[in-house]
Scaffold this motif. Sequence first.
Motif, mmCIF file in Angstrom:
data_model
loop_
_atom_site.group_PDB
_atom_site.id
_atom_site.type_symbol
_atom_site.label_atom_id
_atom_site.label_comp_id
_atom_site.label_asym_id
_atom_site.label_seq_id
_atom_site.Cartn_x
_atom_site.Cartn_y
_atom_site.Cartn_z
ATOM 1 N N GLU A 28 -44.441 -15.292 -3.371
ATOM 2 C CA GLU A 28 -44.940 -14.646 -2.168
ATOM 3 C C GLU A 28 -44.049 -13.465 -1.761
ATOM 4 N N GLN A 29 -42.733 -13.639 -1.853
ATOM 5 C CA GLN A 29 -41.820 -12.568 -1.484
ATOM 6 C C GLN A 29 -41.904 -11.409 -2.475
ATOM 7 N N VAL A 30 -42.036 -11.725 -3.760
ATOM 8 C CA VAL A 30 -42.180 -10.679 -4.768
ATOM 9 C C VAL A 30 -43.457 -9.876 -4.514
ATOM 10 N N LEU A 31 -44.547 -10.556 -4.223
ATOM 11 C CA LEU A 31 -45.807 -9.862 -3.940
ATOM 12 C C LEU A 31 -45.703 -9.028 -2.670
ATOM 13 N N ALA A 32 -45.092 -9.567 -1.634
ATOM 14 C CA ALA A 32 -44.930 -8.824 -0.382
ATOM 15 C C ALA A 32 -44.086 -7.575 -0.609
ATOM 16 N N ASP A 33 -42.996 -7.708 -1.363
ATOM 17 C CA ASP A 33 -42.145 -6.561 -1.660
ATOM 18 C C ASP A 33 -42.903 -5.502 -2.459
ATOM 19 N N ALA A 34 -43.686 -5.945 -3.442
ATOM 20 C CA ALA A 34 -44.448 -5.004 -4.271
ATOM 21 C C ALA A 34 -45.490 -4.268 -3.433
ATOM 22 N N LEU A 35 -46.171 -4.976 -2.547
ATOM 23 C CA LEU A 35 -47.176 -4.338 -1.702
ATOM 24 C C LEU A 35 -46.536 -3.380 -0.707
ATOM 25 N N PHE A 36 -45.377 -3.748 -0.167
ATOM 26 C CA PHE A 36 -44.676 -2.886 0.773
ATOM 27 C C PHE A 36 -44.250 -1.589 0.085
ATOM 28 N N LYS A 37 -43.731 -1.718 -1.126
ATOM 29 C CA LYS A 37 -43.308 -0.530 -1.878
ATOM 30 C C LYS A 37 -44.508 0.361 -2.188
ATOM 31 N N LEU A 38 -45.622 -0.234 -2.613
ATOM 32 C CA LEU A 38 -46.825 0.535 -2.901
ATOM 33 C C LEU A 38 -47.326 1.249 -1.654
ATOM 34 N N ALA A 39 -47.305 0.576 -0.510
ATOM 35 C CA ALA A 39 -47.748 1.202 0.740
ATOM 36 C C ALA A 39 -46.891 2.420 1.058
ATOM 37 N N GLY A 40 -45.587 2.305 0.848
ATOM 38 C CA GLY A 40 -44.698 3.445 1.083
ATOM 39 C C GLY A 40 -45.007 4.605 0.161
ATOM 40 N N GLU A 41 -45.232 4.304 -1.110
ATOM 41 C CA GLU A 41 -45.545 5.354 -2.082
ATOM 42 C C GLU A 41 -46.870 6.043 -1.745
ATOM 43 N N LEU A 42 -47.867 5.256 -1.355
ATOM 44 C CA LEU A 42 -49.162 5.834 -1.000
ATOM 45 C C LEU A 42 -49.055 6.687 0.264
ATOM 46 N N SER A 43 -48.218 6.263 1.213
ATOM 47 C CA SER A 43 -48.013 7.047 2.427
ATOM 48 C C SER A 43 -47.362 8.386 2.104
ATOM 49 N N LEU A 44 -46.348 8.360 1.248
ATOM 50 C CA LEU A 44 -45.693 9.616 0.861
ATOM 51 C C LEU A 44 -46.660 10.542 0.140
ATOM 52 N N GLU A 45 -47.485 9.971 -0.715
ATOM 53 C CA GLU A 45 -48.470 10.772 -1.441
ATOM 54 C C GLU A 45 -49.464 11.404 -0.475
ATOM 55 N N ALA A 46 -49.904 10.632 0.514
ATOM 56 C CA ALA A 46 -50.851 11.158 1.502
ATOM 57 C C ALA A 46 -50.208 12.263 2.329
ATOM 58 N N LEU A 47 -48.964 12.094 2.715
ATOM 59 C CA LEU A 47 -48.258 13.129 3.468
ATOM 60 C C LEU A 47 -48.091 14.397 2.633
ATOM 61 N N HIS A 48 -47.797 14.218 1.362
ATOM 62 C CA HIS A 48 -47.643 15.379 0.470
ATOM 63 C C HIS A 48 -48.963 16.143 0.375
ATOM 64 N N ARG A 49 -50.048 15.405 0.200
ATOM 65 C CA ARG A 49 -51.365 16.056 0.117
ATOM 66 C C ARG A 49 -51.711 16.770 1.415
#
Length: 55
Positions: A28-49
């Motif tokens: 559960e913690q591994v999945l939560a960490d992976a989703l949190f990291k992905l959310a951050g990456e997607l946010s940065l990508e959206a800001l860049h766009r």
Amino acid sequence: MEPYTIVLDPTAAAFYEQVAVWTGRSVEQVLADALFKLAGELSLEALHRKNTPGG
């Protein structure tokens, strides 16, 4: 924290289970960490766009 239930492909589940073993964390913690990291990456990508001309 809000609990969620997700369904994973058996291969993905085996991968995250192995990562949990390697890191000494719960699946559960591994999945939560992976989703949190992905959310951050997607946010940065959206800001860049947003800040890119024509984006």
